[in-house]
Design a protein around this motif. Structure first.
Motif, mmCIF file in Angstrom:
data_model
loop_
_atom_site.group_PDB
_atom_site.id
_atom_site.type_symbol
_atom_site.label_atom_id
_atom_site.label_comp_id
_atom_site.label_asym_id
_atom_site.label_seq_id
_atom_site.Cartn_x
_atom_site.Cartn_y
_atom_site.Cartn_z
ATOM 1 N N GLU A 540 36.909 -5.586 -5.833
ATOM 2 C CA GLU A 540 36.664 -5.723 -4.397
ATOM 3 C C GLU A 540 35.179 -5.641 -4.065
ATOM 4 O O GLU A 540 34.681 -6.386 -3.224
ATOM 5 C CB GLU A 540 37.477 -4.682 -3.614
ATOM 6 C CG GLU A 540 38.973 -5.007 -3.657
ATOM 7 C CD GLU A 540 39.840 -4.047 -2.847
ATOM 8 O OE1 GLU A 540 39.292 -3.317 -2.002
ATOM 9 O OE2 GLU A 540 41.055 -4.042 -3.081
ATOM 10 N N ASN A 586 41.801 6.533 0.576
ATOM 11 C CA ASN A 586 41.796 5.081 0.804
ATOM 12 C C ASN A 586 40.384 4.662 1.171
ATOM 13 O O ASN A 586 39.605 5.466 1.676
ATOM 14 C CB ASN A 586 42.713 4.711 1.983
ATOM 15 C CG ASN A 586 44.106 5.301 1.845
ATOM 16 O OD1 ASN A 586 44.300 6.491 2.057
ATOM 17 N ND2 ASN A 586 45.061 4.480 1.479
ATOM 18 N N TYR A 587 40.081 3.388 0.886
ATOM 19 C CA TYR A 587 38.761 2.876 1.276
ATOM 20 C C TYR A 587 38.953 1.428 1.709
ATOM 21 O O TYR A 587 39.955 0.795 1.404
ATOM 22 C CB TYR A 587 37.776 2.952 0.094
ATOM 23 C CG TYR A 587 38.192 2.074 -1.066
ATOM 24 C CD1 TYR A 587 37.855 0.714 -1.087
ATOM 25 C CD2 TYR A 587 38.959 2.573 -2.117
ATOM 26 C CE1 TYR A 587 38.277 -0.104 -2.128
ATOM 27 C CE2 TYR A 587 39.383 1.759 -3.153
ATOM 28 C CZ TYR A 587 39.042 0.416 -3.143
ATOM 29 O OH TYR A 587 39.475 -0.408 -4.153
ATOM 30 N N ARG A 588 37.967 0.916 2.439
ATOM 31 C CA ARG A 588 37.975 -0.535 2.690
ATOM 32 C C ARG A 588 36.550 -1.001 2.934
ATOM 33 O O ARG A 588 35.698 -0.196 3.284
ATOM 34 C CB ARG A 588 38.892 -0.902 3.859
ATOM 35 C CG ARG A 588 38.514 -0.312 5.165
ATOM 36 C CD ARG A 588 39.489 -0.691 6.276
ATOM 37 N NE ARG A 588 38.940 -0.219 7.527
ATOM 38 C CZ ARG A 588 39.637 -0.039 8.640
ATOM 39 N NH1 ARG A 588 40.920 -0.296 8.666
ATOM 40 N NH2 ARG A 588 39.040 0.376 9.745
#
Length: 588
Positions: A540, A586-588
């Motif tokens: 990602e 969580n990450y984004r």
């Protein structure tokens, strides 16, 4: 996998709450987020102690049961406890059996065999009881739906007391009106009965058994302290039965963990040693993922009586042998589970099932007691309601695990013409059917479903935004007050946007831990750790920022990689040094 991030935003007067109960505003917000709002609930939550127990006598038929038991003990009539083969069932029997023995009762126990007998009391157990001259049957963690069986026991002249916590069975009448079925037992103790005034409805089976013992001991003038000794066992059952960790359940687990860490029970001591936990302070995690599954493994792959014998053992050699056997059984169970999960993933990925909204997976040769665990793992992986079916002695049997948006029990009712037997609740169910009906069952569940694509996106619920610069030891100590975490009292999650990364390092002998150094708004460095899929993280970052930026990140050079993070803060102790870090969820 795409996710939907939500921040809980419940309106409340946090300043007032924090002042009234002497809490920080952050903790006040977290408590309200967990739906703990009444004065009594808040007081019990922030100070979970024995004095917050509810009056056991308010439970319907509880005093009546104690009166019956007192008469039977006085007359030395034979009492038989009939339990269930899971952790909750085994511990319910342990509590009732030990307590009745302490009151000098003439008592023994019986546990149905998972494969041969299936769940709950059955006709054979009742026949056998009659032949053995049993006067009274006492059920625990089962019995509420054994309508015909109990009728049969009564016809044979046996006194029956039911203690259970499962939902009350019903018949659907016209226009979906539900008529609840009552039992012909002499006494029925179950807080879920509509006519029961007990304040807290979410006890596990062992919790109901414990409330009975509270009054039994009072009647026999036995010290309360002796009764409270059972709480360390009750904590294991409460965690493993995944009931809400609020109100009395929170007290059981919090106090039980204190007791279990200095347990004098020979069997538990040996099991803790055999699981290599002697040096550790036991937490909810250890009960739910190590101790509990070992007790459970005997009911899955052998007879649940082994787990019970371990807890009852007063002989060191026997305790050592049983603890070793249970740990070995649990290792076998883990291997079999892993193979089952791999087989299920292969079926999903290769059969075009991946687009189904409800997975119905048929794996004929897995051990039928593992279907539920495998269904749970698949549900976790794909966030899709999952039913795993396996070959049984007659036809096929299955077990399902669900997501919040899908009431599995209600959906099975819609297919009841295809099923031989079924039971359960919104999040989990068990059923049996004929092999030739599996495809139709799959088709119907998927056609009937009202699940939309966005229901299957994983939901990440965030408690509040928390700037990294606001994290300190006081905040972390505050958060520790909310433990133990579990169902309905989840670990708090916080978020902050647009965090610049200073460096990344991969750690662990399997290279499965990502350590990050983050830059806060005030230009301080803060450690972070991530236990998720590292390959996916690299992909990602590369696709968004390019491979060069990823390399800079690993070299600790100036880079442009920014992330939104969902995390909780904790203290990292390493080589005698303590530092604050965040654990990234969580990450984004």
């Amino acid at each position: 996998m795409a996710e939907r991030w939500f921040i809980k935003n419940i309106k409340a007067d946090y300043k007032y709450i924090s002042k009234k109960y002497a809490l920080s505003e952050l903790v006040s917000r977290l408590i309200v987020n967990r739906n703990i709002i009444s004065d009594e609930m808040i007081r019990s939550y922030i100070n979970p102690d024995f004095d917050k127990f509810h009056e056991a006598r308010e439970m319907k038929d509880l005093e009546k049961s104690v009166d019956i038991l007192r008469e039977k003990i006085k007359a030395q009539n034979k009492i038989r406890i009939v339990g269930d083969y899971d952790v909750d069932g085994v511990i319910s029997i342990y509590i009732l059996y030990s307590a009745l023995k302490r009151c000098n009762a003439n008592v023994d126990y019986e546990i149905p065999d998972r494969i041969k007998d299936g769940y709950g009391i059955n006709m054979n157990i009742i026949k056998q009881a009659k032949e053995d001259g049993v006067d009274t049957i006492l059920t625990c963690d089962n019995g509420i739906s054994a309508i015909d069986q109990i009728k049969y026991a009564k016809e044979l002249g046996i006194t029956v007391i039911v203690t259970d916590h499962h939902d009350i069975p019903f018949v659907e009448k016209e226009n979906n009106v539900r008529e609840f079925i009552s039992l012909s037992a002499d006494a029925v103790v179950n807080p879920k009965q509509s006519e029961c005034n007990y304040k807290f409805k979410q006890l596990c089976g062992a919790g109901v058994a414990f409330k009975l013992v509270e009054i039994l001991y009072e009647t026999f003038n036995i010290d309360k302290k002796e009764c409270y000794k059972f709480i360390e066992f009750l904590a294991i059952a409460t965690v493993c039965d995944v009931v809400d960790l609020v109100d009395e359940n929170r007290i059981f687990v919090k106090k039980g963990l204190e007791l279990i860490n200095s347990t004098t029970n020979l069997g538990l001591q040996e099991l803790i040693r055999e699981c290599e936990l002697t040096e550790k302070t036991l937490s909810v995690y250890h009960l739910g993922f190590i101790i509990g599954p070992c007790i459970n493994a005997s009911g899955r792959l052998d007879s649940a009586k082994r787990g019970l014998k371990l807890l009852l053992s007063d002989d060191e050699e026997e305790a050592v042998r049983l603890a070793k056997e249970l740990v070995k059984l649990n290792e076998d169970r883990k291997d079999m589970t892993m193979n089952g999960v791999e087989a299920a993933v292969e079926i999903i990925e290769k059969s075009g099932m991946i687009n189904d909204k409800v997975f119905v997976i048929y794996i004929p040769d897995i051990h039928e007691s593992l279907a539920g665990i495998i269904a749970g793992r698949i549900k976790e992986k794909y966030n899709v309601p999952t039913l795993v079916i396996t070959k049984a002695e007659h036809g096929v049997k299955g077990s399902g695990r669900s997501i919040e948006e899908y009431n599995m029990f209600e959906e099975l009712i819609k297919c009841k013409d295809l099923l031989e037997k079924f039971g359960g609740h919104p999040m989990a169910a068990g059923f049996s059917l004929k092999e030739e009906n599996i495809d139709e069952f799959r088709r119907r569940l998927n056609e009937n479903t009202i699940l939309k694509d966005e229901d299957l996106l994983r939901k990440v619920t965030i408690d509040s935004v928390l700037p990294l610069d606001a994290i300190n030891y006081d905040v972390i100590n505050d958060l520790e007050r909310l433990e133990p975490f579990g169902k309905s009292n989840s670990k708090p999650l916080f978020a902050e946007k647009n965090i610049n990364l200073l460096r990344a390092t991969i750690l662990g002998k399997n290279r499965n831990v990502l350590k990050l150094k983050l830059k806060t708004r005030m230009n301080k460095a803060l450690d972070a750790i991530y236990f998720g899929d590292i390959e996916k993280f690299e992909e990602e970052v590369s696709s968004k920022y390019g491979n060069e930026e990823l390399q800079k990140l690993y070299n600790g050079e100036y880079n442009h990689v920014n992330l939104d993070l969902v995390f909780y803060p904790n203290v990292n102790e390493y080589n005698g040094n303590t530092t604050i870090q965040i654990v990234i969820q969580n990450y984004r």
